[in-house]
Design a protein around this motif. Structure first.
Motif, PDB file in Angstrom:
ATOM      1  N   ASP A 116     -12.414  10.076   5.445  1.00 11.46           N
ATOM      2  CA  ASP A 116     -12.567   8.740   4.857  1.00 11.46           C
ATOM      3  C   ASP A 116     -13.438   7.852   5.739  1.00 11.46           C
ATOM      4  N   ASN A 125      -4.757  10.251   4.394  1.00 12.77           N
ATOM      5  CA  ASN A 125      -4.789   9.911   2.974  1.00 12.77           C
ATOM      6  C   ASN A 125      -3.892   8.726   2.673  1.00 12.77           C
ATOM      7  N   ASN A 182      -5.293   5.429   4.423  1.00 11.65           N
ATOM      8  CA  ASN A 182      -6.490   4.906   3.753  1.00 11.65           C
ATOM      9  C   ASN A 182      -6.129   4.028   2.563  1.00 11.65           C
ATOM     10  N   SER A 236      -6.030   4.244  -0.710  1.00  7.98           N
ATOM     11  CA  SER A 236      -6.836   4.126  -1.917  1.00  7.98           C
ATOM     12  C   SER A 236      -5.924   4.194  -3.134  1.00  7.98           C
ATOM     13  N   ARG A 277      -6.267  -0.488   0.095  1.00  6.87           N
ATOM     14  CA  ARG A 277      -6.586  -0.420   1.529  1.00  6.87           C
ATOM     15  C   ARG A 277      -5.618  -1.251   2.379  1.00  6.87           C
TER      16      ARG A 277
END
Length: 286
Positions: A34, A111, A114, A116, A153
């Motif tokens: 990322d 993951n 991050n 998202s 985020r």
């Protein structure tokens, strides 16, 4: 021993890493899948904390309370692990994260941090009732995943904390699960919608259901009303009990370049029905 410069540190022990974080904010580097795409510079901006050499940060261990998955565990390691059927959804997601190179480098912890809306790891972990383990020089705390991922985020991770593991409670290891995602193609794509389900069935009917949808809201969400509607349903009627109205009430679907809110809602319903069907136990012939 720590490999370090003013802008870069690569400790080999967790206490060293936590001491560095306590001394001042650092960008944490794990797989980098990322971080690197997010910059067009020739190098990542420091100061950096490279956690790839930390002893014990990766791996899956079983205990009386359930499973512990180290935050540094890669998608490839997850996909290839010998895990209960309840974690099939997580393994299916692992096989769809980017391409093979991304799966070899990317980590579960990265993951989650991050954050998202389309993070593939979140829906499968939500249906498992997962908790995250956060460590700092102040100690270790655990949070339910739904209280960790707060928005786009945005997480509950403090500046001096490191996500060290994900915990799956023993009770969530029951049943079967499935993960289904929709994108413009199978790999190397941001999902338009994704779902994970876990179903526990006894004597031909559902006794426990957990459903989660990602990429349709700012954060992935469980669907408690839909789950309640499935409990007690005969296996032949489970998919039909997933209604658009109940899914819409839980999601508040977003609209962006990849899809409208209405399209995402319809897609989520279709994917949920497919995933539920996949997660149902295989009935023995009479």
């Amino acid at each position: 021993m720590t490999e370090a410069t003013s802008d870069y540190a690569r400790p080999t022990a967790l206490p060293e890493a936590l001491a560095l974080l306590a001394a001042g904010p650092r960008t944490v580097l794990a797989g980098g899948t990322d971080l690197y795409p997010a910059t067009q510079a020739q190098r990542l901006a420091g100061p950096l904390l490279d956690i790839t050499a930390l002893d014990g940060l990766a791996g899956i261990t079983a205990g009386p309370d359930g499973l512990r998955i180290g935050a540094g565990t890669t998608w490839t390691a997850l996909a290839e692990a010998d895990l209960p059927p309840a974690l099939v959804a997580l393994q299916q997601a692992a096989r769809l994260v980017g391409g093979r190179q991304i799966q070899n480098a990317g980590t579960l912890g990265g993951n989650l941090c991050n954050a998202s809306p389309a993070a593939d790891g979140v829906p499968p972990l939500l249906v498992l009732g997962a908790e995250v383990e956060l460590a700092s020089v102040r100690g270790v705390r655990r949070l339910p995943l739904e209280r960790f991922v707060l928005g786009v985020r945005k997480t509950a991770l403090a500046a001096d904390e490191l996500l060290t593991a994900v915990h799956i409670p023993a009770a969530a290891l029951a049943g079967r699960s499935a993960f289904v995602k929709l994108g413009a193609r199978a790999y190397l794509v941001i999902s338009i919608a994704m779902v994970a389900v876990r179903i526990v069935a006894e004597r031909g009917q559902v006794v426990e259901a957990a459903l989660a949808v990602g990429a349709c809201s700012a954060v992935a969400r469980r669907l408690p009303a839909v789950e309640a509607a499935l409990v007690g349903a005969p296996l032949s009627e489970v998919a039909a009990r997933i209604t658009e109205a109940e899914v819409a009430a839980a999601l508040s679907p977003i609209a962006d370049i990849r899809g409208t809110a209405d399209y995402r809602l319809e897609a989520a319903c279709v994917l949920l029905r497919r995933a539920v069907t996949q997660a149902l136990p295989v009935e023995e012939p009479a």
